[in-house]
Design an enzyme around this catalytic site. Structure first.
Site, short mmCIF file in Angstrom:
data_model
loop_
_atom_site.label_atom_id
_atom_site.label_comp_id
_atom_site.label_asym_id
_atom_site.label_seq_id
_atom_site.Cartn_x
_atom_site.Cartn_y
_atom_site.Cartn_z
N ASN A 134 4.41 7.21 -5.84
CA ASN A 134 3.04 7.47 -6.28
C ASN A 134 2.83 8.98 -6.47
O ASN A 134 2.77 9.73 -5.50
CB ASN A 134 2.09 6.92 -5.22
CG ASN A 134 0.64 7.00 -5.64
OD1 ASN A 134 0.32 7.62 -6.65
ND2 ASN A 134 -0.23 6.38 -4.87
N LYS A 174 0.86 -1.19 0.00
CA LYS A 174 0.00 0.00 0.00
C LYS A 174 0.90 1.24 0.00
O LYS A 174 1.98 1.23 0.60
CB LYS A 174 -0.86 -0.03 1.27
CG LYS A 174 -1.62 1.25 1.57
CD LYS A 174 -2.76 1.49 0.62
CE LYS A 174 -3.50 2.81 0.91
NZ LYS A 174 -4.47 3.13 -0.16
N CYS A 205 -2.06 10.17 -6.13
CA CYS A 205 -3.17 9.88 -5.20
C CYS A 205 -4.20 11.00 -5.25
O CYS A 205 -3.87 12.15 -4.97
CB CYS A 205 -2.65 9.72 -3.77
SG CYS A 205 -4.02 9.55 -2.61
N GLY A 211 -8.23 7.44 1.25
CA GLY A 211 -7.53 8.47 2.02
C GLY A 211 -6.24 7.98 2.64
O GLY A 211 -5.87 8.41 3.74
N ASN A 228 -13.27 4.72 -5.23
CA ASN A 228 -12.72 4.66 -3.87
C ASN A 228 -12.21 6.02 -3.46
O ASN A 228 -11.76 6.82 -4.28
CB ASN A 228 -11.60 3.61 -3.78
CG ASN A 228 -10.25 4.19 -4.08
OD1 ASN A 228 -9.58 4.73 -3.19
ND2 ASN A 228 -9.84 4.11 -5.34
N SER A 229 -12.32 6.24 -2.16
CA SER A 229 -11.67 7.40 -1.56
C SER A 229 -11.17 6.97 -0.19
O SER A 229 -11.68 7.40 0.84
CB SER A 229 -12.64 8.58 -1.44
OG SER A 229 -11.94 9.69 -0.91
N LYS A 276 4.26 5.84 -10.22
CA LYS A 276 2.85 5.57 -10.55
C LYS A 276 2.24 6.88 -11.02
O LYS A 276 2.21 7.87 -10.28
CB LYS A 276 2.12 5.05 -9.31
CG LYS A 276 0.60 4.89 -9.48
CD LYS A 276 0.22 3.47 -9.80
CE LYS A 276 -1.26 3.20 -9.74
NZ LYS A 276 -1.65 2.37 -8.61
N GLY A 287 -11.56 0.01 -12.73
CA GLY A 287 -12.39 -1.04 -13.33
C GLY A 287 -12.50 -0.93 -14.84
O GLY A 287 -11.82 -0.11 -15.48
#
Ligand code: DHB
Length: 324
Positions: free
Chosen positions: A129, A45, A132, A72, A69-70, A178, A235
């Site tokens: 990342n 993660k 986000c 956080g 999703n959120s 990412k 998705g």
């Protein structure tokens, strides 16, 4: 048949988890390390300096075609993921590389975590990342090219210094990013320019499409609680955007590309690889199906390859045909 390479890392198969899904807790990481599952990397993660509980529930919702999703950034803090790397890798019989996903809340936090990671010989690389979308008040770094350039330059310096020390012990270190999805060719080109002037070795394309809104029409209610219902979309519906990003960065950088977005069947993985992906990550579908999804997708991919007479993924990787 499914062996591949990202940067200098050799992988047994071309499939693993997207960061975020079942990779927060110790037990989840142990499952990812299990040699019985076909995923080839243990990706954590995205971690922050301090542990976080994340946003209010409900913060994840899915339908047949999409997820929102959120979360956080709920995570146990970078120290947990660094300190446990050796135990988790041991569980994989040291066969699966352990990659730390990093999403520090400030530049300084990121530099501190990267320094720790590169100095830990059980960590095989980072996925920094830059995308986000779910921390309130924190814009996605990948959409601010000035800050993106700065963080990549400084991260490169830290990693080069750390790598010199590691080379003596014989282990490499992957520097990956990412990225968020890009939608405009001028933005693709700006991102490619920055990446081509750096020593980034891999690009994961794409993170969720940020700040979508999904509605439960029965209840006339937003699907998730945080941010008035706004969250990252994943998705099946994001596959065309994912493929466009994979293909653009494949054609315009020297990085290994890791495709992520809309993969639930072997044919989806095939399309990502045809666009140039050296490996694929599974997010929404992994959330739905858990660890069995890796084998299922690989089995289908294997049948497709067999029917087309491809022996390795390099036989068709990046070979998407364009009209003249
Ligand atoms: C979260 C979501 C992301 O898409 C990401 O890249 C990192 C964290 C989250 O909400 O936890």
């Amino acid at each position: 048949m499914f062996k591949t390479k990202i940067g200098n890392l050799d992988l047994e198969t071309c499939i693993y988890n997207a960061s975020g899904v079942y990779c927060v807790e110790f037990g989840e990481l142990l499952k990812l390390a299990d040699p019985g599952f076909s995923n080839s990397v243990i990706l954590t993660k995205s971690c922050t300096l301090e542990p976080r509980i994340g946003n209010n529930l409900p913060r994840y919702y899915d339908t047949k075609l999409l997820s929102i999703n959120s979360s956080g950034l709920p995570n146990l803090g970078y120290q947990f993921y660094c300190d446990n790397a050796h135990i988790i890798k041991e569980h994989s019989e040291f066969k699966k590389p352990y990659i730390l996903s990093i999403s520090g809340l400030t530049l300084e936090d990121n530099y501190k975590i990267i320094t720790e990671a590169v100095n830990n010989n059980f960590i095989d690389g980072i996925e920094l990342n830059l995308s986000c979308p779910n921390v309130i008040g924190k814009p996605q770094v990948g959409y601010d090219f000035t800050i993106m350039e700065e963080i990549i330059r400084k991260a490169s310096e830290i990693i080069e210094t750390g790598r010199d020390a590691r080379l003596e012990s014989g282990s490499g270190f992957l520097f990956g990013l990412k990225l968020p999805p890009y939608f405009d060719i001028s933005h693709f080109d700006m991102a490619c320019d920055i990446i081509n002037n750096s020593n980034v070795q891999s690009l994961t394309c794409i993170n969720s499409i940020g700040n979508g809104l999904v509605i439960d029409t029965e209840k006339e209610l937003v699907a998730i609680a945080p941010k008035n219902g706004y969250g990252g979309i994943g998705g099946t519906v994001i596959k065309p955007t994912a493929l466009a990003n994979v293909h653009y960065f494949y054609r315009n950088t020297k990085c290994s590309i890791i495709g992520c977005g809309g993969i639930s069947r072997g044919m989806d993985a095939f399309e990502h690889i045809l666009c140039g992906a050296s490996a694929v990550q599974i997010g929404t579908h992994f959330h739905k199906k858990r660890n069995v999804c890796f084998k299922e997708i690989l089995t289908e991919l294997g049948s497709i390859m067999k029917s087309k007479n491809y022996k390795t993924i390099d036989d068709f990787r990046g070979k998407l045909v364009h009209y003249k």
